[in-house]
Design an enzyme around this catalytic site. Structure first.
Site, mmCIF file in Angstrom:
data_model
loop_
_atom_site.group_PDB
_atom_site.id
_atom_site.type_symbol
_atom_site.label_atom_id
_atom_site.label_comp_id
_atom_site.label_asym_id
_atom_site.label_seq_id
_atom_site.Cartn_x
_atom_site.Cartn_y
_atom_site.Cartn_z
ATOM 1 N N GLU A 194 -10.817 6.823 4.531
ATOM 2 C CA GLU A 194 -11.377 5.912 5.519
ATOM 3 C C GLU A 194 -10.412 4.738 5.675
ATOM 4 O O GLU A 194 -9.536 4.532 4.833
ATOM 5 C CB GLU A 194 -12.721 5.363 5.046
ATOM 6 C CG GLU A 194 -12.656 4.276 3.975
ATOM 7 C CD GLU A 194 -12.218 4.768 2.604
ATOM 8 O OE1 GLU A 194 -12.330 5.991 2.346
ATOM 9 O OE2 GLU A 194 -11.765 3.932 1.800
ATOM 10 N N LYS A 234 0.806 -1.237 0.000
ATOM 11 C CA LYS A 234 0.000 0.000 0.000
ATOM 12 C C LYS A 234 0.832 1.276 0.000
ATOM 13 O O LYS A 234 0.411 2.292 -0.528
ATOM 14 C CB LYS A 234 -0.971 0.008 1.180
ATOM 15 C CG LYS A 234 -2.147 -0.938 0.986
ATOM 16 C CD LYS A 234 -3.259 -0.653 1.978
ATOM 17 C CE LYS A 234 -4.478 -1.503 1.688
ATOM 18 N NZ LYS A 234 -4.296 -2.921 2.083
ATOM 19 N N SER A 240 1.868 -9.735 -0.969
ATOM 20 C CA SER A 240 1.519 -8.311 -0.837
ATOM 21 C C SER A 240 1.844 -7.707 0.515
ATOM 22 O O SER A 240 2.033 -6.493 0.619
ATOM 23 C CB SER A 240 0.030 -8.113 -1.147
ATOM 24 O OG SER A 240 -0.766 -8.950 -0.327
HETATM 25 C C1 PLP Z 1 -5.161 -4.023 1.658
HETATM 26 C C2 PLP Z 1 -4.397 -5.269 1.369
HETATM 27 C C3 PLP Z 1 -4.764 -6.132 0.310
HETATM 28 C C4 PLP Z 1 -6.004 -5.934 -0.520
HETATM 29 O O1 PLP Z 1 -6.036 -4.800 -1.304
HETATM 30 P P1 PLP Z 1 -5.813 -4.828 -2.897
HETATM 31 O O2 PLP Z 1 -6.193 -3.473 -3.320
HETATM 32 O O3 PLP Z 1 -6.691 -5.906 -3.455
HETATM 33 O O4 PLP Z 1 -4.378 -5.136 -3.114
HETATM 34 C C5 PLP Z 1 -3.965 -7.234 0.041
HETATM 35 N N1 PLP Z 1 -2.875 -7.508 0.793
HETATM 36 C C6 PLP Z 1 -2.496 -6.711 1.821
HETATM 37 C C7 PLP Z 1 -1.283 -7.084 2.598
HETATM 38 C C8 PLP Z 1 -3.240 -5.574 2.147
HETATM 39 O O5 PLP Z 1 -2.866 -4.801 3.189
#
Ligand code: PLP
Length: 397
Positions: A114, A92, A381
């Site tokens: 938010e 993010k 992610s």
């Molecule tokens: C917020 C988040 C997601 C989901 O958001 P996307 O917009 O689909 O990427 C996925 N993995 C992590 C670690 C997150 O914090």
């Protein structure tokens, strides 16, 4: 239209996206689009962003060959793009930094958003502290009670936390509350959207800031293996980490791109958030996409063990990529997710975010059906520090 030139001028990916907003907001969104075109072409802006990616976020994040995980299944080799190693622990920060810099460039005085589980809130508060711009985050009181470490971090980082006590006291009402606060002065405020969703130009802007992930990973994989992976996969909530990973691979037709949605307690129960798999076309939060909605078009309550994945809409580009068949969307349930969370922790010493564990689980499932000459690249992610206590309690560790 070439895939990598999308969206069109009006923000459409095929029939999805656009601006489902009041006319006075259209002008504001058009201003943001113009400012974004400006900074896209500005060498000094791009240089500042690249410097921050390198020296603040820690980019490029590595691509790691998960040897013990792969050997467990005796099939395809599994590689991980380590977005979990970024500053603040997830992908993010890539778009929050971009949005904060864009807001400052436009002379905005405050950034608003938010947050549900607090991940977007922490990444945005971090970026705003760094860039030196005021930050206001709206969060439901139920989420505030549940997500204590993230709430504390946001306070330490100096953002104004607005406690939302109305309605569901969770994400849905936090969105409404933050949006109302934004509408008090949209000329001077900037609403920082947390994924590839919302009205045009946000799905494009957030995608572009995230696409560094796939550009790096594609080159890193080629340098190491001399060829491309057979499958590239990522979890899908709103879709930002997935589109960030997929964008560089879209022209590589031999590469199978797979988005993994949360099946929660099962697709035959109401407790899932498999928007692309089971949703229908509709409007939500200012744009058109697949939606989990009732017959009247009201968003359904959605659920996933990973709170970052429980959104009833999804990015418009994913809807288009599904319809044209360029990306496949599969699902993984809570049980598979928890199993992958523990397996990756114990075989590689990497504790993944529960969100990311959905994609790891899909890779584990596919690997055994593939040959050792084949490979799967997973976008990891985020890291699982935030989920460790919850999982330990759930599994009675
Ligand atoms: C917020 C988040 C997601 C989901 O958001 P996307 O917009 O689909 O990427 C996925 N993995 C992590 C670690 C997150 O914090």
């Amino acid at each position: 239209m070439e895939l990598n030139q999308m969206p069109d001028q009006n923000g459409y990916f095929g029939e999805y996206g656009g601006q489902v907003i009041p006319p006075e907001l259209k002008t504001i969104m058009d201003d943001i689009n113009d400012a974004y075109d400006d900074v896209s072409a500005s060498e000094s802006f791009q240089q500042e962003l690249q410097d921050l990616y390198a020296h603040y976020v820690g980019r490029p994040s590595p691509v790691f060959y998960a040897r013990r995980l792969s050997e467990q299944f005796g099939g395809a080799r599994i590689f991980l793009k380590r977005e979990d190693l970024n500053h603040t622990g997830a992908h993010k920060i890539n778009h929050c930094l971009g949005e904060a810099l864009l807001a400052r460039h436009m002379g905005k005085t405050k950034v608003l958003a938010e947050t549900g589980a607090g991940q977007h809130g922490v990444a945005l508060a971090t970026a705003c502290a760094l860039v030196g711009i005021e930050c206001e985050i709206h969060m439901g009181v139920i989420d505030i009670a549940k997500e204590h470490p993230n709430v504390t971090k946001m306070k330490i980082l100096g953002c104004k936390l607005v406690e939302v006590t109305r309605g569901t006291q969770t994400l849905k009402d936090a969105v409404d509350s933050a949006f109302e606060a934004y509408l008090e002065d949209p000329v001077n405020f900037f609403y920082a959207i947390g994924s590839v969703v919302g009205p045009h130009p946000f799905p494009k802007i957030v995608r572009d800031f995230q696409s560094i992930v796939g550009r790096e990973a594609r080159q890193q994989f080629l340098d190491r293996e001399g060829k491309l992976p057979d499958i590239v996969t990522a979890c899908v909530g709103g879709g930002s980490n997935a589109i960030g990973m997929f964008t560089a691979f879209l022209p590589d037709e031999a590469v199978d791109l797979v988005g993994v949605e949360p099946a929660g307690r099962g697709l035959d129960t109401p407790d899932h958030a498999a928007t692309l798999t089971l949703g229908t076309k509709g409007a939500i939060h200012g744009f058109t996409c697949y939606n989990l909605q009732d017959d009247a078009g009201v968003p359904l309550p959605v659920y996933s063990i990973a709170s970052g994945l429980d959104y009833p809409g999804v990015g418009p580009q994913h809807c288009y990529l599904k319809d044209i068949g360029r990306v496949r969307y599969e699902t993984m349930d809570d049980t598979g997710c928890l199993d992958a969370f523990m397996t990756l922790s114990r075989l590689e010493g990497i504790i993944p975010a529960l969100e990311s564990a959905h994609a790891v689980a899909y890779a584990m499932q596919q690997a055994s059906r593939m040959s050792p000459e084949q490979s799967i690249l997973v976008n990891l992610s985020g890291r699982g520090d935030k989920d460790a206590d919850f999982v330990a309690e759930k599994l009675s560790l």
